[in-house]
Design a protein around this motif. Sequence first.
Motif, PDB file in Angstrom:
ATOM      1  N   PRO A 239      -9.925  -8.202  11.698  1.00  0.00           N
ATOM      2  CA  PRO A 239      -9.071  -7.605  10.655  1.00  0.00           C
ATOM      3  C   PRO A 239      -7.695  -7.120  11.115  1.00  0.00           C
ATOM      4  O   PRO A 239      -6.840  -6.821  10.281  1.00  0.00           O
ATOM      5  CB  PRO A 239      -9.920  -6.437  10.129  1.00  0.00           C
ATOM      6  N   ASN A 263      -5.595   2.586   9.257  1.00  0.00           N
ATOM      7  CA  ASN A 263      -5.499   1.365   8.469  1.00  0.00           C
ATOM      8  C   ASN A 263      -6.098   1.545   7.086  1.00  0.00           C
ATOM      9  O   ASN A 263      -7.046   2.295   6.904  1.00  0.00           O
ATOM     10  CB  ASN A 263      -6.289   0.222   9.135  1.00  0.00           C
ATOM     11  N   GLU A 265      -8.203  -0.576   4.483  1.00  0.00           N
ATOM     12  CA  GLU A 265      -8.994  -1.802   4.470  1.00  0.00           C
ATOM     13  C   GLU A 265      -8.672  -2.589   3.206  1.00  0.00           C
ATOM     14  O   GLU A 265      -8.692  -2.047   2.110  1.00  0.00           O
ATOM     15  CB  GLU A 265     -10.485  -1.472   4.537  1.00  0.00           C
ATOM     16  N   VAL A 267      -9.289  -6.307   1.135  1.00  0.00           N
ATOM     17  CA  VAL A 267      -9.913  -7.616   1.003  1.00  0.00           C
ATOM     18  C   VAL A 267      -9.345  -8.309  -0.226  1.00  0.00           C
ATOM     19  O   VAL A 267      -9.363  -7.761  -1.325  1.00  0.00           O
ATOM     20  CB  VAL A 267     -11.450  -7.521   0.879  1.00  0.00           C
ATOM     21  N   LEU A 273     -11.651  -9.651   5.605  1.00  0.00           N
ATOM     22  CA  LEU A 273     -11.158  -8.269   5.597  1.00  0.00           C
ATOM     23  C   LEU A 273      -9.917  -8.148   6.475  1.00  0.00           C
ATOM     24  O   LEU A 273      -9.862  -8.691   7.569  1.00  0.00           O
ATOM     25  CB  LEU A 273     -12.258  -7.348   6.127  1.00  0.00           C
ATOM     26  N   TRP A 275      -7.034  -5.203   7.994  1.00  0.00           N
ATOM     27  CA  TRP A 275      -6.654  -3.789   8.136  1.00  0.00           C
ATOM     28  C   TRP A 275      -5.143  -3.683   8.030  1.00  0.00           C
ATOM     29  O   TRP A 275      -4.413  -4.213   8.875  1.00  0.00           O
ATOM     30  CB  TRP A 275      -7.107  -3.247   9.500  1.00  0.00           C
TER      31      TRP A 275
END
Lengths: 331, 339
Positions: A239, A263, A265, A267, A273, A275
């Motif tokens: 990520p 970070n 997250e 998606v 995924l 970050w």
Amino acid sequence: MRKMRFGIISFAHIHAWGYANVLKELENAELVAIYDDDRQRLLKAAERFGVKNVYDDYEKLLSRDDIDAVIITSENAKHVDQAISAAEHGKHMIVEKPIAVRLDDADKMVNVAKKHDVKFQTAFVMRYHDATLTVKKMLEEGNIGDILVITTTNHGKYPDLWFAEPELSGGGSMIDHTVHTADLMRWYTKDEVAEVYAIIGEKIRKELKAEDTGLISLKFRNGVVGSIDCSWSRHDTWPIWGDVWLGIIGTEGYIVIDAFRPNVELVVKGKPLVWQYFGSNADKNMILDFIRVVDEDLEPRASGWDGRQALEITLAAYKSANSGMVIKLPL
Amino acid sequence: MTKLGVAVIGAGFISKIHLEAWKRIEEIEVKAIVDLEEERARNYSQLFKIPSFYTDYIKVLERSDIDIIDVCTPTYTHAQISVDAMSYSKNVLLEKPISIRLEEADEIIKASEKYDVKFMVAHCLRFWPEYKVAKNIVERGDIGDPRVARAYRLSPYPDWSWQSWLKDFSKSGGVFVDMSIHDVDFLRWTIGDVEEVYARGGVLKTKDASSYDYVHALLKFKNGAIAYVEGSWIQPKNFPFTTYLEIVGTNGILKVDNQTTSSVTVFKENVAPISLNPVGEDAYFLEIKHFVDSIIKDYKPMISGIEARKSLEVVLAGVKSILENKPVKLPLTEEVINK
């Protein structure tokens, strides 16, 4: 307000693009001219950053009287000639890490900068990250007593391009990723490394010409124990690009730095995924401090000498991995 | 069916955890607890409703209604107690490390063969939820061939050891032998045999200890993989016991950290947060159940003496590397920790 006038020597290193962004953003800096030995890359950068003065000969860029400082972000092995020329033209400079691939080259760079009285800063951006800086202050205040151990990682994805072409890069992940945390350890302990042991394993990516894993154990003169995991051990769908992580054990406490952990997250449907970083902008802090150092005639927080010392640790690590022996410093 | 009789030797830190698991196993009955100190033995016999307690383990070995001896004593006593138990034809579950001396490990292995008893060394990580999943991921081939691993466990100095035996180099070998052997055993099990070890560490903080309280090691495996293993007993008091595992292979990465994967975290006034990950059949239960089943169903338990000896050899190579400040190749040809 007087703006500091910059040139960028090569966009070969991915960090160049980030530094150029910062220069465009800062009110007290101006990106005046750029050089690249790759025509396409030169034009791409010129367009991206709106730079009119483009060169395929860095001597010509360095001959301009209206440039105060240069950022050298070419392939590692090319730094030395460019840095020497920059110093001879009286330009202050930030040189990307590792500052060179040979120790005698690094020495030449340090000496020529001194001789021509120009500022020579190594692009150890991690000394300018607010997390590491905060911890530096805590350590100075004795927050965790005396340092006993510093365990570090600088994992990353494989940066591609020329980073595993030894004639340009000087090696693989070890030369790319040892210097940052080696430098932080020197900064925090205010001491030099006495000995190094290192191992390199079978490659994660067997097609590479240079190593992509490496582990280093080291000891400082004052007895502080350290370790570095410098592997490009993050696959492309990880990520984030990688990490800079330090666990610092003191006589009275323990501090963990995970500098790129802040970070969000994210998606997006059908994609892995990601970050999205929201932490300290170390690039910006570093360039701002460089401008201050030049304006006020100070020593850079991360000097050319610091770059040389971190390179020496890296070269000792290679020597150890190749010979299977514990290597004493200085080399 | 008559229940198998169990005697636990040692009424300390790990035996308490084992007893909690033993109590949940239907096929057995814990019939005796032994400790050199009568008070400790009596205390556990009351706490866990164990019918009899002893200060001399030979008395327990003489009982024909005892089938299993669970050796939970300090490491330096493992060999004698285990070999004695086996000579009375008792099945032995032995706490890790098997010993701190290769010669003693060999004696135990030999006795287990000679007296034909079931014998297992309690490397509990092989039954630990996240480590079992990690092992499965690697076995399935999801991350390809392992290339670089990272494993550590960090804690404050364990203050529970009887007469502070952990602090005595000649009794415990220190943090790498006693604690990092968990990670070493797991990595060996998952990645393969170790070829060479370099370690750095020492007595960095614990003033009254002769055994190492901090060690890190770089391992080279026969298949070309490398690993970083770190064990610390010098974390500040209140530091939560922290374990971390990462294995990167040619095709993927696995990573698990017990500090970010707890299902329950408890915060209280003036106390460090406590993180828990309760699972019905916990690692100790599964470990002990596996051993009991090996007796009932007559199979070889999964962690043999030879396996445990291999893990011991790696951690001893680490100690030797620190003593000599150079990398140490396996196999070891001589003892590292002398009596």
